[in-house]
Design a protein around this motif. Structure first.
Motif, PDB file in Angstrom:
ATOM      1  N   VAL A 137       0.864  -1.015  -0.066  1.00 36.49           N
ATOM      2  CA  VAL A 137      -0.028  -0.159   0.242  1.00 36.49           C
ATOM      3  C   VAL A 137       0.858   1.250  -0.083  1.00 36.49           C
ATOM      4  O   VAL A 137       2.211   1.113  -0.296  1.00 36.49           O
ATOM      5  N   THR A 138       0.264   2.412   0.113  1.00 36.26           N
ATOM      6  CA  THR A 138       1.112   3.479   0.211  1.00 36.26           C
ATOM      7  C   THR A 138       0.976   4.301   1.600  1.00 36.26           C
ATOM      8  O   THR A 138       0.051   3.974   2.300  1.00 36.26           O
ATOM      9  N   GLU A 141      -2.827   6.156   2.577  1.00 37.05           N
ATOM     10  CA  GLU A 141      -3.959   5.380   2.255  1.00 37.05           C
ATOM     11  C   GLU A 141      -5.094   5.875   3.482  1.00 37.05           C
ATOM     12  O   GLU A 141      -4.607   6.136   4.349  1.00 37.05           O
ATOM     13  N   ASN A 145      -8.528   1.537   2.732  1.00 37.92           N
ATOM     14  CA  ASN A 145      -7.559   0.766   1.781  1.00 37.92           C
ATOM     15  C   ASN A 145      -6.391   0.396   2.548  1.00 37.92           C
ATOM     16  O   ASN A 145      -5.238   0.286   1.878  1.00 37.92           O
ATOM     17  N   LEU A 146      -6.383   0.304   3.931  1.00 40.32           N
ATOM     18  CA  LEU A 146      -5.017  -0.250   4.593  1.00 40.32           C
ATOM     19  C   LEU A 146      -5.595  -1.319   5.601  1.00 40.32           C
ATOM     20  O   LEU A 146      -4.869  -2.339   5.589  1.00 40.32           O
ATOM     21  N   HIS A 162       4.671  -0.629   2.852  1.00 36.46           N
ATOM     22  CA  HIS A 162       4.150   0.538   2.269  1.00 36.46           C
ATOM     23  C   HIS A 162       5.193   1.340   1.448  1.00 36.46           C
ATOM     24  O   HIS A 162       6.250   1.055   1.761  1.00 36.46           O
ATOM     25  N   PHE A 189      -3.380   1.361  -3.915  1.00 41.04           N
ATOM     26  CA  PHE A 189      -3.425   2.646  -3.811  1.00 41.04           C
ATOM     27  C   PHE A 189      -4.400   3.667  -4.281  1.00 41.04           C
ATOM     28  O   PHE A 189      -5.134   3.144  -4.877  1.00 41.04           O
ATOM     29  N   PRO A 190      -4.322   4.659  -3.865  1.00 38.64           N
ATOM     30  CA  PRO A 190      -5.444   5.777  -4.049  1.00 38.64           C
ATOM     31  C   PRO A 190      -5.021   6.358  -5.355  1.00 38.64           C
ATOM     32  O   PRO A 190      -3.923   6.837  -5.624  1.00 38.64           O
ATOM     33  N   SER A 193      -5.200  11.343  -3.498  1.00 38.73           N
ATOM     34  CA  SER A 193      -5.225  11.144  -1.788  1.00 38.73           C
ATOM     35  C   SER A 193      -6.398  12.141  -1.238  1.00 38.73           C
ATOM     36  O   SER A 193      -6.588  13.225  -1.806  1.00 38.73           O
ATOM     37  N   ASP A 219      -8.078   2.761  -5.392  1.00 39.10           N
ATOM     38  CA  ASP A 219      -9.056   3.667  -4.706  1.00 39.10           C
ATOM     39  C   ASP A 219      -9.552   4.673  -5.373  1.00 39.10           C
ATOM     40  O   ASP A 219      -8.917   5.697  -5.540  1.00 39.10           O
TER      41      ASP A 219
END
Length: 429
Positions: A137-138, A141, A145-146, A162, A189-190, A193, A219
């Motif tokens: 993930v980033t 998030e 989404n985490l 991440h 990932f989004p 943001s 996302d």
């Protein structure tokens, strides 16, 4: 051959505001200035009318009855699917109805978990995880989404890693290239943001995931209402979005998937309406999207969301994007000019009309109350993104977010109010 009419490239927010009755609301003696659209957007009359019309003239269970109302409800429901799928340039069978993006991401994570348990047979083996496999993930998030990926890692022994965010809020692609490796199985990932408003580099992240053989989960909650969105062209495997952020009702959202991915994923929720044959010992499931739509469906909400995307299409997403790009510049330039304001993620990158900031010496909740007393609605807190706030050394921020109905005058009124915050609280004198 019929030529399609040209898409609108400009819009007049004042002309649109009459479609949104709630914008006539007053907060005390002040007219409402609604700058919290990233949390939930307001709904035009067409969306409300579409739900009411269905509930008063065609309400019935879908895909279950042979009577006239059931047939009409089913047709409206599937027409809504086609409209919403078309809005993101997908085929109807590529759109699964969910209760929102959170449900969509949990569906994906649990379906992968079921594949890991051996469910779904040979087609689903491509998704099965082994201990030590990577989920990526980033740092930017939303919790939705985490946490599902944290839970999937805990259930399977996979490792959650991440991709960091730079000081300016942009994704660190150099770091991403080292984080995404040979054992990475999922990269989530989004698109945008929800704190920083920055449009992330989808093509680059997808390329890194493809090279590793990982599936991508996008996302799209903060992009679907604000940018022309072509999910197949973005080449992501799966994507989610929420209706209530894009002028639609609550409790409805979409899960988009590449056809081969949806066909191979095992279901998450099971029950009625998603099966072909059931015995006391087992069941066979329908193909997507119905495979993922167990139980009673959000029919009126789907019809309302279809009305929302038709409204957005009529306004023109190019026009929405152009209008909000101008608002974003006005918003960020104005905040930059106010002493004691620190913008989170102040990169000069492609963005939506959203800005999160900290006021030196004044807690975000106090700022929010100060603004609310003047009729200005903003979001305060961590915006369901605690790790990202910690990255910037904060526990909370103030977020202002615009939409197609936001005017220049509202941005200016907001900026004028923010400029008085520190003086009101006796800070920085």
């Amino acid at each position: 051959m019929t030529t399609a009419p040209p898409r609108p490239t400009t819009l007049d927010p004042e002309a649109l505001r009459g479609d949104f009755a709630i914008l006539e609301t007053r907060i005390g003696d002040s007219p409402l200035v609604y700058l919290d659209s990233a949390a939930t957007s307001q709904k035009p009359r067409a969306v409300i009318d579409a739900e009411v019309s269905f509930l008063t003239s065609a309400n019935s269970a879908v895909h279950r009855g042979a009577h006239t109302l059931a047939a009409e409800a089913t047709e409206l429901f599937e027409d809504a699917r086609a409209a919403v799928a078309g809005f993101v340039h997908a085929a109807p069978e590529q759109l699964v109805w969910t209760s929102g993006a959170t449900a969509g991401i949990n569906l994906i994570a649990y379906a992968i978990g079921n594949a890991t348990l051996g469910r779904g047979g040979e087609p689903a083996r491509r998704f099965a995880l082994a201990p030590g496999d990577g989920l990526v993930v980033t740092e930017a998030e939303h919790h939705a989404n985490l946490i599902p990926w944290q839970e999937l890692a805990a259930r399977t022994g996979a490792v959650l890693r991440h991709i960091p965010v730079r000081d300016d809020g942009t994704i660190d692609l150099e770091a991403a290239a080292s984080v995404i490796g040979a054992r990475t199985r999922v990269v989530a990932f989004p698109h945008v943001s929800n704190v920083l408003g920055i449009v992330n580099p989808v093509a680059e992240l997808v390329a890194l995931a493809r090279a590793a053989g990982a599936i991508t989960v996008l996302d799209a909650c903060q992009s679907a209402p604000h940018l022309p969105l072509d999910l197949p062209a973005l080449d992501v495997d799966l994507a989610v979005f929420s209706g209530h952020k894009m002028l639609g009702p609550n409790a409805i959202g979409g899960l988009y998937g590449r056809a081969d991915v949806l066909e191979a994923l095992p279901p998450f929720l099971t029950g009625g309406s998603m099966i072909t044959t059931v015995t006391l010992d087992g069941a066979e499931y329908l193909p997507p999207p119905q495979r993922f739509e167990a139980g009673t469906q959000p029919v009126s909400q789907a019809i309302g969301l279809a009305a929302a995307v038709r409204y957005l299409d009529a306004v023109g997403m190019d026009a929405v994007h152009a209008h909000e790009t101008a608002l974003e510049r006005r918003l960020r330039d104005g905040l930059r000019s106010i002493p004691g304001i620190r913008l989170l993620g102040d990169a000069d990158a492609e963005r939506v009309a959203l800005a999160a900031f900290d006021v030196d010496g004044v807690h975000a909740h106090d700022v929010g109350q100060f603004l609310d007393a003047r009729g200005i609605a903003v979001r305060v807190g961590h915006h369901c993104a605690q790790p990202l706030h910690r990255r910037f050394g904060l526990t909370a921020s103030v977020r202002a977010s615009a939409a197609l109905y936001t005017t220049d005058a509202e941005i200016d009124e907001f900026l004028d109010a923010v400029s008085g915050v520190r003086g009101y609280f006796g800070v920085g004198r």
